[in-house]
Design a protein around this motif. Structure first.
Motif, mmCIF file in Angstrom:
data_model
loop_
_atom_site.group_PDB
_atom_site.id
_atom_site.type_symbol
_atom_site.label_atom_id
_atom_site.label_comp_id
_atom_site.label_asym_id
_atom_site.label_seq_id
_atom_site.Cartn_x
_atom_site.Cartn_y
_atom_site.Cartn_z
ATOM 1 N N ALA A 64 -53.699 -54.456 13.640
ATOM 2 C CA ALA A 64 -53.129 -55.741 14.043
ATOM 3 C C ALA A 64 -53.771 -56.229 15.335
ATOM 4 O O ALA A 64 -54.112 -57.412 15.475
ATOM 5 C CB ALA A 64 -51.617 -55.618 14.216
ATOM 6 N N THR A 65 -53.947 -55.328 16.296
ATOM 7 C CA THR A 65 -54.577 -55.703 17.565
ATOM 8 C C THR A 65 -56.038 -56.075 17.361
ATOM 9 O O THR A 65 -56.539 -57.047 17.938
ATOM 10 C CB THR A 65 -54.472 -54.546 18.572
ATOM 11 O OG1 THR A 65 -53.095 -54.195 18.754
ATOM 12 C CG2 THR A 65 -55.068 -54.936 19.909
ATOM 13 N N MET A 262 -52.404 -67.439 18.593
ATOM 14 C CA MET A 262 -52.938 -66.181 19.097
ATOM 15 C C MET A 262 -51.910 -65.454 19.955
ATOM 16 O O MET A 262 -51.788 -64.227 19.894
ATOM 17 C CB MET A 262 -54.221 -66.452 19.892
ATOM 18 C CG MET A 262 -55.368 -66.961 19.050
ATOM 19 S SD MET A 262 -56.902 -67.168 19.981
ATOM 20 C CE MET A 262 -57.336 -65.441 20.282
ATOM 21 N N THR A 263 -51.147 -66.217 20.750
ATOM 22 C CA THR A 263 -50.098 -65.601 21.569
ATOM 23 C C THR A 263 -49.029 -64.954 20.701
ATOM 24 O O THR A 263 -48.567 -63.840 20.968
ATOM 25 C CB THR A 263 -49.460 -66.652 22.488
ATOM 26 O OG1 THR A 263 -50.470 -67.216 23.332
ATOM 27 C CG2 THR A 263 -48.369 -66.029 23.353
ATOM 28 N N SER A 264 -48.641 -65.656 19.618
ATOM 29 C CA SER A 264 -47.625 -65.102 18.724
ATOM 30 C C SER A 264 -48.117 -63.829 18.043
ATOM 31 O O SER A 264 -47.325 -62.934 17.743
ATOM 32 C CB SER A 264 -47.230 -66.143 17.669
ATOM 33 O OG SER A 264 -48.309 -66.406 16.790
ATOM 34 N N MET A 265 -49.422 -63.744 17.818
ATOM 35 C CA MET A 265 -49.975 -62.536 17.212
ATOM 36 C C MET A 265 -49.979 -61.363 18.178
ATOM 37 O O MET A 265 -49.929 -60.200 17.768
ATOM 38 C CB MET A 265 -51.402 -62.812 16.741
ATOM 39 C CG MET A 265 -51.509 -63.729 15.533
ATOM 40 S SD MET A 265 -51.036 -62.921 13.996
ATOM 41 C CE MET A 265 -52.421 -61.812 13.744
ATOM 42 N N LEU A 266 -50.036 -61.642 19.498
ATOM 43 C CA LEU A 266 -50.080 -60.583 20.503
ATOM 44 C C LEU A 266 -48.702 -60.148 20.973
ATOM 45 O O LEU A 266 -48.561 -59.133 21.643
ATOM 46 C CB LEU A 266 -50.907 -61.050 21.711
ATOM 47 C CG LEU A 266 -52.414 -61.190 21.474
ATOM 48 C CD1 LEU A 266 -53.063 -61.919 22.637
ATOM 49 C CD2 LEU A 266 -53.055 -59.821 21.281
ATOM 50 N N VAL A 274 -41.661 -60.105 10.957
ATOM 51 C CA VAL A 274 -42.956 -60.070 10.280
ATOM 52 C C VAL A 274 -43.976 -60.821 11.124
ATOM 53 O O VAL A 274 -43.725 -61.940 11.586
ATOM 54 C CB VAL A 274 -42.856 -60.716 8.876
ATOM 55 C CG1 VAL A 274 -44.221 -60.713 8.186
ATOM 56 C CG2 VAL A 274 -41.823 -59.989 8.024
ATOM 57 N N ARG A 275 -45.117 -60.188 11.345
ATOM 58 C CA ARG A 275 -46.165 -60.822 12.133
ATOM 59 C C ARG A 275 -46.734 -62.020 11.379
ATOM 60 O O ARG A 275 -46.916 -61.956 10.165
ATOM 61 C CB ARG A 275 -47.267 -59.801 12.440
ATOM 62 C CG ARG A 275 -48.232 -60.257 13.532
ATOM 63 C CD ARG A 275 -49.131 -59.117 13.982
ATOM 64 N NE ARG A 275 -48.368 -58.037 14.595
ATOM 65 C CZ ARG A 275 -47.936 -58.050 15.859
ATOM 66 N NH1 ARG A 275 -48.195 -59.099 16.629
ATOM 67 N NH2 ARG A 275 -47.253 -57.024 16.337
ATOM 68 N N PRO A 276 -47.023 -63.127 12.055
ATOM 69 C CA PRO A 276 -47.553 -64.320 11.373
ATOM 70 C C PRO A 276 -48.877 -64.035 10.687
ATOM 71 O O PRO A 276 -49.632 -63.155 11.087
ATOM 72 C CB PRO A 276 -47.707 -65.340 12.513
ATOM 73 C CG PRO A 276 -47.740 -64.534 13.766
ATOM 74 C CD PRO A 276 -46.876 -63.342 13.515
#
Length: 576
Positions: A64-65, A262-266, A274-276
C-alpha cells in the motif's frame, strides 16, 4: 577561353539527406549535448518510478505504501502546470549561464541533493522523510524535462533538425533506463541500496558539467510581448483577468483533487475502513482533471481569440498603465493563456485533430504497459530472471533499434509518413501479444520458419523463451519508432515563442489519458482475459491511424506541415 559563370544557387551548399544527414547531425556539439540531456532525463525517471520500488520491496515496505509513492509519477503528467514558470521566469544568478541551461542545472542540482537524501534515509524507520525526498526528486526531474524539451526545439538548425535531436534524446533516455534499471539492480546485488543511489547521484553531477558547456538561445524580449498587450486591439485587462481566474481555478482544483487523494492514501485507516482505489479515482475524477487542465484552458484561449477577432472587449487606445499588479497579470497571461491562444489561432479547427492525435497515439501500447510484468510472470509463468533479461536488457536494445529506425525514417521519408508508420506498427504488436497470450502458435511458426527455435536449442534455450523474445522485440521496435515519431511530431507542432508550455501541456496529455485507460484495462483483463483486451487495444490504435490521416490531409490542404514550428533551416526532408 570560355569563362564558366556560377549563379547564387550554384554556390548554395546542398543539404544532405537520409543517412548522410543523420551522420552529420551526430557529429555536432548540440547532438552530443542532447544525448547527455536525454540521459539526465531518463536516469531519475528509471530510479524513481521503477528501481525505487525494488528497494522498498526488498526492505519489506508494504505494498500500500509503495503504491502511494508510485503516484510521484504524476509529477510528469502535470509538469505543464508549472511549465510557464520555466518558460518565462529568470532565475537569479543562474540566469547568466543561459535561458534553458539555468533551469536544467538547477533541477540537476536538486536531484543530486534529493538522491543523497534518499541514500541517507532509512525507509523502514523514516518512510515519511524518504517519501519527501522522492517527491522532491520527481518534481525536479519533471521540471528538468520541461526545460530540456524546450532546449531541444530552440537550438534546432539545419545541421541538427529537431527530428534528429528528438531521436538522439531518446537514445540518451534509453541508455539511462538501462543504467537506472538493469545496472542499478546488478549493483544492488553487490552493494547497499544507499550506495547505489549515491553512485547515480554522481552520474547526474557529471551531467551538470555538460549542461554548463551546452549552447543556449536568447530570451525573447519581454517588453515586446507586454507592449503588444497594451496596444489598441489587444484584449482589455479586465477580460484578461477573468480568463486568468477561470484557468487558475481549474488548475488549482486539479492539483487539490490529486493532493487530497494522495493524502487519503497515506492516512492511517481506522479498523474496518477500506483504502480508496486509485482505479476508481482515475475513472471518476480523472476525466474532470483532463477537462479542468486541458479543455477549459483551450476554451478560454479560443474565446479570447474570438473576442479579439470580433473587436469585443479590446483596447480602443493604447494603455499606458504600468503597475506591479498589471505587470504580474501580463506575465501570467503571456505565460498561461497566450500560448494556448496562439495554438488555437494558428491551427484553428485543426487543433481538434491535433488534440485527438495526441490523445490516441500512444493508447494502443501505453494502456496495458503497467500490466506487462503480471502478464509475463503470473499469466505466462516466466521466471523473474527470464523476464529481467527479456524486458530490461534485450527489450531496451530492441527499443533503441526502433528509435534508430524512427530517426532514419524521418530523415528519409519525412514527418507525417513516419508518424503514420508509428501509429500502425503498435497495432500489429498488440496482435502478436494476443497470440502470445493464446499460446504463441503464429509466433512459433515464424520462429521455426527462420530456424530460431533450432538456434535457441543449440544455445541452451528453448522455444518458449524464443516466443517471449520475438514478442518483445516486435513490440519494442514498433513502440521505439512510434515514440521517436511522436516526440518529433510534438516538437514540430509547437511555436518557438511558447516552447516550454505548449510542449509540456501536449506531451502530458498522453500520460493522463494512459492512466485513465489503465484503470479500465485492469478490470477488463480480469473479466475478458489478456488476448481479448490486446485485440481491443489494437482497435483503439485505429483511432490514432484515423487522426494521423486527418492531420496529413489538413497539412496538405493548408500547406503548413511545419506551421510556425521549426525555422526553414531546420525543415526535415521529404515533408509532404
Amino acid at each position: 577561353m570560355a569563362v564558366t559563370g556560377t549563379s547564387d544557387t550554384d554556390t548554395v551548399q546542398v543539404r544532405p539527406k537520409g543517412f548522410r544527414l543523420l551522420m552529420t547531425a551526430l557529429q555536432t556539439r548540440k547532438s552530443a549535448t542532447m544525448l547527455a540531456f536525454g540521459f539526465s532525463s531518463g536516469l531519475p525517471f528509471a530510479l524513481l518510478i521503477g528501481t525505487l520500488n525494488a528497494w522498498l520491496g526488498e526492505v519489506k515496505i508494504n505494498l500500500a505504501t509503495i503504491g502511494v509513492l508510485s503516484w510521484i509519477g504524476l509529477s510528469y503528467a502535470f509538469k505543464f502546470l508549472w511549465s510557464p514558470l520555466v518558460d518565462r521566469f529568470e532565475l537569479p544568478l543562474l540566469n547568466r549561464i543561459g535561458r534553458r541551461k539555468s533551469w536544467i542545472v538547477l533541477c540537476q542540482a536538486i536531484m543530486v541533493g534529493a538522491f543523497v537524501g534518499l541514500a541517507a534515509t532509512d525507509p523502514v524507520t523514516n518512510i515519511g522523510t524518504f517519501a519527501i525526498f522522492a517527491v522532491i526528486a520527481a518534481l525536479a526531474s519533471a521540471t528538468q524535462d520541461v526545460a530540456v524539451d524546450a532546449w531541444r526545439i530552440d537550438v534546432s538548425d539545419v545541421e541538427t533538425p529537431v527530428e534528429l535531436l528528438s531521436a538522439i534524446y531518446q537514445f540518451g533516455y534509453r541508455i539511462a533506463s538501462i543504467v537506472g534499471g538493469a545496472l542499478a539492480l546488478v549493483l544492488a546485488a553487490r552493494v547497499s541500496w544507499p550506495l547505489v543511489y549515491l553512485i547515480m547521484a554522481g552520474l547526474i553531477v557529471l551531467m551538470i558539467f555538460v549542461a554548463f558547456r551546452a549552447p543556449d538561445t536568447e530570451r525573447p524580449a519581454k517588453g515586446i510581448l507586454y507592449q503588444a498587450l497594451a496596444e489598441p486591439g489587444a484584449i482589455d485587462p479586465r477580460t484578461r483577468g477573468i480568463a486568468l481566474t477561470i484557468v487558475g481555478i481549474s488548475w488549482v482544483w486539479a492539483i487539490f483533487s490529486i493532493g487530497r487523494f494522495m493524502t487519503s492514501m497515506l492516512e492511517t485507516l481506522p479498523p474496518g475502513a477500506v483504502r480508496p482505489s486509485a482505479s476508481d479515482f482515475m475513472k471518476t475524477t480523472g476525466p474532470w482533471i483532463v477537462v479542468a487542465t486541458v479543455v477549459v484552458p483551450l476554451i478560454v484561449s479560443a474565446t479570447m481569440n474570438w473576442l479579439k477577432s470580433h473587436d469585443r472587449h479590446v483596447l480602443k487606445s493604447a494603455d499606458p498603465t504600468h503597475t506591479p499588479g498589471r505587470t504580474a497579470m501580463n506575465h501570467l497571461y503571456v505565460a498561461l493563456v497566450a500560448p494556448l491562444a496562439e495554438l488555437c489561432a494558428r491551427l484553428r479547427w485543426g487543433v481538434l485533430i491535433v488534440i485527438g492525435l495526441i490523445l490516441t497515439y500512444t493508447l494502443c501500447y501505453n494502456v496495458w504497459a503497467s500490466f506487462a510484468f503480471p502478464f509475463y510472470l503470473d499469466f505466462l509463468h516466466y521466471s523473474k530472471d527470464e523476464v529481467a533479461f527479456a524486458s530490461k536488457v534485450f527489450g531496451i536494445f530492441m527499443t533503441i533499434i526502433g528509435i534508430s529506425l524512427g530517426g532514419y525514417l524521418f530523415a528519409r521519408l519525412g514527418r507525417l509518413p513516419t508518424v503514420m508508420i508509428g501509429a500502425i506498427l503498435p497495432i500489429l504488436g498488440n496482435f502478436v501479444y494476443a497470440d502470445l497470450a493464446e499460446g504463441g502458435a503464429h509466433i512459433d511458426f515464424v520462429a521455426n520458419l527462420f530456424g530460431l527455435n533450432a538456434l535457441a536449442g543449440m544455445l541452451g534455450s528453448d522455444a518458449r523463451m524464443v516466443r517471449l523474445l520475438l514478442a518483445i522485440s516486435g513490440e519494442n521496435i514498433a513502440t521505439g519508432i512510434a515514440g521517436a515519431a511522436f516526440v518529433a511530431y510534438l516538437s514540430g507542432i509547437v511555436s518557438k515563442n511558447y516552447t516550454a508550455v505548449q510542449y509540456a501541456l501536449l506531451s502530458s496529455l498522453t500520460f493522463l489519458i494512459g492512466s485513465l485507460g489503465r484503470g479500465i484495462a485492469g478490470e477488463a483483463f480480469d473479466s475478458m482475459g489478456y488476448a481479448v483486451v490486446f485485440r481491443y487495444t489494437a482497435a483503439v490504435g485505429l483511432l490514432a491511424v484515423l487522426f494521423v490521416a486527418l492531420e496529413w490531409v489538413r497539412t496538405a490542404r493548408t500547406g503548413s506541415s511545419r506551421q510556425l514550428t521549426v525555422p526553414p533551416a531546420a525543415e526535415e526532408p521529404g515533408t509532404p
